[in-house]
Design a protein around this motif. Structure first.
Motif, PDB file in Angstrom:
ATOM      1  N   PRO A   1     -61.754  39.237  64.314  1.00  0.00           N
ATOM      2  CA  PRO A   1     -63.047  38.534  64.364  1.00  0.00           C
ATOM      3  C   PRO A   1     -62.854  37.051  64.662  1.00  0.00           C
ATOM      4  O   PRO A   1     -61.746  36.521  64.554  1.00  0.00           O
TER       5      PRO A   1
ATOM      6  N   ASP B   1     -65.216  45.504  59.334  1.00  0.00           N
ATOM      7  CA  ASP B   1     -65.242  45.265  60.772  1.00  0.00           C
ATOM      8  C   ASP B   1     -66.281  44.221  61.179  1.00  0.00           C
ATOM      9  O   ASP B   1     -67.130  44.477  62.029  1.00  0.00           O
ATOM     10  N   PRO B   2     -66.223  43.016  60.592  1.00  0.00           N
ATOM     11  CA  PRO B   2     -67.203  41.995  60.960  1.00  0.00           C
ATOM     12  C   PRO B   2     -66.882  41.389  62.322  1.00  0.00           C
ATOM     13  O   PRO B   2     -65.729  41.361  62.756  1.00  0.00           O
ATOM     14  N   ARG B   3     -67.926  40.881  62.980  1.00  0.00           N
ATOM     15  CA  ARG B   3     -67.720  40.180  64.245  1.00  0.00           C
ATOM     16  C   ARG B   3     -67.237  38.749  63.994  1.00  0.00           C
ATOM     17  O   ARG B   3     -66.603  38.128  64.838  1.00  0.00           O
TER      18      ARG B   3
ATOM     19  N   GLN C   1     -57.096  46.811  64.047  1.00  0.00           N
ATOM     20  CA  GLN C   1     -58.385  46.163  63.813  1.00  0.00           C
ATOM     21  C   GLN C   1     -58.723  45.164  64.916  1.00  0.00           C
ATOM     22  O   GLN C   1     -57.840  44.562  65.516  1.00  0.00           O
TER      23      GLN C   1
ATOM     24  N   LEU D   1     -65.863  35.902  60.727  1.00  0.00           N
ATOM     25  CA  LEU D   1     -65.527  35.495  59.367  1.00  0.00           C
ATOM     26  C   LEU D   1     -65.902  34.026  59.238  1.00  0.00           C
ATOM     27  O   LEU D   1     -65.384  33.182  59.973  1.00  0.00           O
TER      28      LEU D   1
ATOM     29  N   LEU E   1     -58.402  38.791  53.417  1.00  0.00           N
ATOM     30  CA  LEU E   1     -59.350  38.868  54.524  1.00  0.00           C
ATOM     31  C   LEU E   1     -59.077  40.076  55.415  1.00  0.00           C
ATOM     32  O   LEU E   1     -60.019  40.722  55.903  1.00  0.00           O
TER      33      LEU E   1
ATOM     34  N   LEU F   1     -61.722  42.863  56.444  1.00  0.00           N
ATOM     35  CA  LEU F   1     -62.136  43.178  57.815  1.00  0.00           C
ATOM     36  C   LEU F   1     -61.785  44.618  58.185  1.00  0.00           C
ATOM     37  O   LEU F   1     -62.443  45.231  59.034  1.00  0.00           O
ATOM     38  N   THR F   2     -60.758  45.179  57.541  1.00  0.00           N
ATOM     39  CA  THR F   2     -60.444  46.590  57.760  1.00  0.00           C
ATOM     40  C   THR F   2     -61.589  47.475  57.274  1.00  0.00           C
ATOM     41  O   THR F   2     -61.939  48.480  57.899  1.00  0.00           O
TER      42      THR F   2
END
Length: 310
Positions: A280, A245-247, A277, A249, A237, A241-242
Motif C-alpha cells: 500500500p 489489504d488496504p490501499r 501482498q 496506510l 503493519l 495489511l495481510t
C-alpha cells in the motif's frame, strides 16, 4: 448559520469546534480535561464545555447547534451512546449521549471512539481522501487503528476492530497492560521509543522527539533504538495489511512528526517483508491533532443525514 458541536476528549485536554455544513471550522476552543479531579468532574467538564459552545453559537451565529458529536478514548459503545471504560479518565459506563443531549436541550448526539473518529476525518477530508480502503494508525502513547472502508470506519462486531497495538510482534517482549507480552505498542509507540531512548541515552528526561533528532545526527545508540521500533512497527503493519489489504496506510500521532526519519526506513522495512501482498501507499496523516475534532463534526452531520432519510 447552521452548525454542529464537535468535541474530542483526550486524557489531558479537550479540543472542540463549531462546524458548518460544508465542514468549515467556525470556532475552535480547548480546555483541560482535569482528570486529576476524578471521573465525575471530567464528565461535568465535558458537559459544561458543550454548553459553552452551544451558547457561543447562539450568540455569534444566531441559532443553536443542530447536533453534536463527541469522540472519547477507551472502550466505546457507539450504538448505545455509552463511554464504557477509559483507564486514563477513570470512568465506567457513562451514558454520554444521553447526558450531552440533556445538557444541549435535546439535540441529537453521536458518540465515537477517538481513533476511529480521527480515522473518519483522515479518510474523508485528510490523507485518505479518495481511498476506498485504508488503515489509519496513530503512534502516540499507545497504538490503535481505524479501518476505513468506502467512507466509513469499521467498528467490528463488538466495537474493538482496529486494535493493532495489541498484535503480538515479539512473544518474548515487554509486558503489556492488556495482559500479553510483546504487543506492538510496547515496542513502537511514541512512549515505547521514549522509554528505550531514555534508557539508552542515560537521560531520564529524553523523549521520542529527542531520539529522532539523535537519529538525524547519526548517533549509533539512537539508530539502534529507532531501528528496533521501526522493525516492530513494520512487523505489525504487515500483519494488518495481510488481513485487510488496504490501499493506503496512514500513519499519524506524535512519532509521525519525525517525518522521513520515520517514513523512509518504515517503507523499506514493510517492503522487505511483503511477499504476495500488494504494497500500500504509506503516507503521513494530514490533519494532525485536529483529526478527532473534525471527525466528531462529521459524526454529527452523518447523524443528522441519517435521521432525515430514516
Amino acid at each position: 448559520m447552521k452548525h454542529v458541536i464537535a468535541l474530542d476528549v483526550g486524557g489531558t485536554g479537550m479540543k472542540a469546534a463549531l462546524v458548518g455544513a460544508d465542514g468549515t471550522l467556525l470556532y475552535e476552543a480547548r480546555r483541560a480535561t482535569g482528570r486529576e479531579r476524578g471521573a465525575e468532574a471530567v464528565v461535568e467538564s465535558i458537559l459544561a464545555f458543550a454548553a459553552e459552545l452551544r451558547a457561543y453559537g447562539e450568540e455569534h451565529f444566531g441559532e443553536s447547534a443542530v447536533a453534536a458529536g463527541v469522540a472519547v478514548p477507551g472502550i466505546v459503545d457507539a450504538e448505545n451512546g455509552i463511554a464504557v471504560y477509559a483507564a486514563n479518565l477513570g470512568w465506567r459506563d457513562v451514558p454520554m449521549r444521553r447526558l450531552l443531549g440533556e445538557r444541549l436541550g435535546g439535540v441529537p448526539v453521536a458518540l465515537g471512539h477517538d481513533v476511529r473518529t480521527g480515522g473518519l476525518a483522515e479518510g474523508r477530508i485528510g490523507a485518505g481522501r479518495g481511498a476506498d480502503r485504508f488503515l489509519f494508525v496513530p503512534l502516540g502513547t499507545g497504538i490503535a487503528g481505524a479501518i476505513g472502508i468506502a467512507g466509513t470506519i469499521e467498528a467490528g462486531a463488538h466495537g474493538y476492530a482496529g486494535e493493532i497495538g495489541h498484535i503480538v510482534v515479539r512473544p518474548d517482549g515487554p509486558d503489556c497492560g492488556c495482559g500479553q507480552r510483546g504487543c506492538l505498542e510496547t515496542l513502537a509507540s511514541a512512549s515505547a521509543v521514549t522509554r528505550a531512548w531514555a534508557a539508552a541515552s542515560g537521560d531520564p528526561e529524553a523523549d521520542a522527539a529527542d531520539c529522532a533528532k539523535a537519529v538525524e545526527s547519526g548517533d549509533p545508540a539512537a539508530l539502534e533504538v529507532w531501528r528496533d521500533a521501526v522493525d516492530a512497527l513494520a512487523a505489525g503493519l504487515v500483519t494488518a495489511l495481510t488481513l485487510l489489504d488496504p490501499r493506503m496506510l496512514i500513519i499519524g500521532g506524535g512519532l509521525a512528526e519525525a517525518g522521513e526519519t520515520l517514513f523512509t526506513p518504515l517503507r523499506a522495512a514493510v517492503e522487505e517483508r511483503v511477499t504476495f501482498q500488494k504494497l500500500p501507499h504509506i503516507v503521513p496523516a494530514a490533519l494532525g491533532d485536529t483529526a478527532g475534532c473534525l471527525g466528531a463534526g462529521l459524526l454529527a452531520w452523518d447523524l443528522l443525514s441519517t435521521e432525515v432519510t430514516a
